[in-house]
Enzyme design. Structure first.
Site, PDB file in Angstrom:
ATOM      1  N   GLU A  94      86.408  52.403 -10.724  1.00  0.00           N
ATOM      2  CA  GLU A  94      84.984  52.122 -10.571  1.00  0.00           C
ATOM      3  C   GLU A  94      84.315  53.000  -9.526  1.00  0.00           C
ATOM      4  O   GLU A  94      83.079  53.005  -9.410  1.00  0.00           O
ATOM      5  CB  GLU A  94      84.792  50.642 -10.219  1.00  0.00           C
ATOM      6  CG  GLU A  94      85.137  49.724 -11.389  1.00  0.00           C
ATOM      7  CD  GLU A  94      85.051  48.250 -11.052  1.00  0.00           C
ATOM      8  OE1 GLU A  94      85.073  47.922  -9.848  1.00  0.00           O
ATOM      9  OE2 GLU A  94      84.967  47.429 -11.979  1.00  0.00           O
ATOM     10  N   GLU A 125     108.643  47.134 -11.016  1.00  0.00           N
ATOM     11  CA  GLU A 125     108.235  46.714  -9.673  1.00  0.00           C
ATOM     12  C   GLU A 125     109.404  46.672  -8.705  1.00  0.00           C
ATOM     13  O   GLU A 125     109.211  46.653  -7.482  1.00  0.00           O
ATOM     14  CB  GLU A 125     107.567  45.344  -9.711  1.00  0.00           C
ATOM     15  CG  GLU A 125     108.487  44.166  -9.947  1.00  0.00           C
ATOM     16  CD  GLU A 125     107.762  42.842  -9.696  1.00  0.00           C
ATOM     17  OE1 GLU A 125     108.273  42.075  -8.871  1.00  0.00           O
ATOM     18  OE2 GLU A 125     106.715  42.582 -10.319  1.00  0.00           O
TER      19      GLU A 125
END
EC number: 4.2.1.126
Length: 310
Positions: A94, A125
């Site tokens: 963004e 992860e």
């Protein structure tokens, strides 16, 4: 270490985490009316801003350090797994339309790569080596900042990212939702937003996810304000890539200058649609090339460019 021992060790770690704690008072939540469940969840969510507020001093210290590096050309890199990684990618994605940053200036890394945005990548992860490889691929330097994001504060990928970044001299920030986290300890700037146990035991996409979203918003937004990407509370570096943003660009110029529509259109035309430049043209009475030169000399800070023009 046998698989059984490793499992027992991991379970002991999870049992010690506030974000994984079991709430006996909610053990029969599934038997409640829908409206009551919604009220309970909304009440839980309402506690998050106060938890973030308790960490504003370390957040501000991190932002000042990040902005100083970025002003010298450094990049901001988020690194996380699962929900934490997705939130980092979201915040990074963004920045270009909001602040006209280069897509390479704010980067979101998620364990397992882009495919992990939509589906879990098994084992990603758990690999600090994968984080090191991802940062190596970015050619990380001492000018950059790496923000490791992990609700638990123990995710190997996030800790691995911060640990590797420190070997390259990069600035490091560790954002977690548990006190005394390994992630915060591994980073120069530790931010620990303790939101408490989740409505659904261990579902850290809830309060912890909301807290991380708020902190990442703070980091990117305030950093961009410090870098001169705004004029007051106006997004003067917005990139007009669609009709809505083109209309917003004109509205921002109008709010900043009070000029009539015809003058706004002329200023935007003279500056190639650059909002910040158009404002300078109108407020300082200069032409497009002069506005561009003034902003370059002011390192993009509109207030400084206006002061120089006057």
């Amino acid at each position: 270490m046998t698989p059984e021992t490793a499992y027992a060790d991991l379970r002991a770690q999870l049992d010690a985490l506030t974000t994984e704690a079991f709430r006996p008072d909610l053990a029969e939540i599934d038997r409640l009316p829908t409206l009551e469940i919604a009220r309970l969840m909304n009440a839980e969510d309402a506690t998050v801003p106060a938890a973030v507020a308790a960490q504003l001093e370390p957040i501000a210290a991190a932002v000042d350090a990040i902005a100083e590096r970025m002003a010298r050309g450094g990049r901001l890199v988020y690194a996380g797994a699962g929900t934490a990684g997705r939130l980092g990618v979201l915040d990074a994605s963004e920045c270009p339309p909001t602040f006209n940053t280069d897509p390479a200036q704010v980067v979101g890394l998620i364990a397992g790569g882009p495919g992990a945005m939509a589906a879990a990548v098994e084992g990603a992860e758990d690999s600090p080596e994968l984080a090191a490889a991802d940062l190596t691929a970015l050619a990380l330097t001492a000018a950059d900042t790496v923000v490791g994001v992990s609700a638990s504060g123990r995710t190997p990928y996030a800790i691995g990212a911060v640990t590797f970044a420190r070997t390259r001299g990069a600035l490091t920030v560790g954002l977690s939702c548990n006190a005394g986290s390994a992630l915060a300890a591994a980073a120069e700037h530790g931010i620990e937003v303790v939101v408490g146990p989740e409505l659904l035991t261990g579902s850290t996409r809830l309060k912890a996810g909301t807290a991380q979203k708020l902190v990442l918003n703070l980091i990117s937004t305030v950093t961009m304000i410090r870098l001169g990407k705004t004029y007051g509370n106006l997004m003067v570096d917005v990139r007009a890539t669609n009709d809505k943003l083109r209309a917003r660009s004109r509205r921002i110029v109008a709010l900043a200058t009070g000029a009539p529509d015809a003058e706004i259109e002329a200023a935007l035309t003279a500056t190639g649609g650059e909002v910040k430049n158009a404002i300078l043209v109108l407020l300082a009475g200069v032409d497009g090339p002069t506005a561009a030169a003034l902003l370059t000399a002011a390192h993009g800070h509109l207030r400084e460019a206006l002061a120089a023009a006057r």
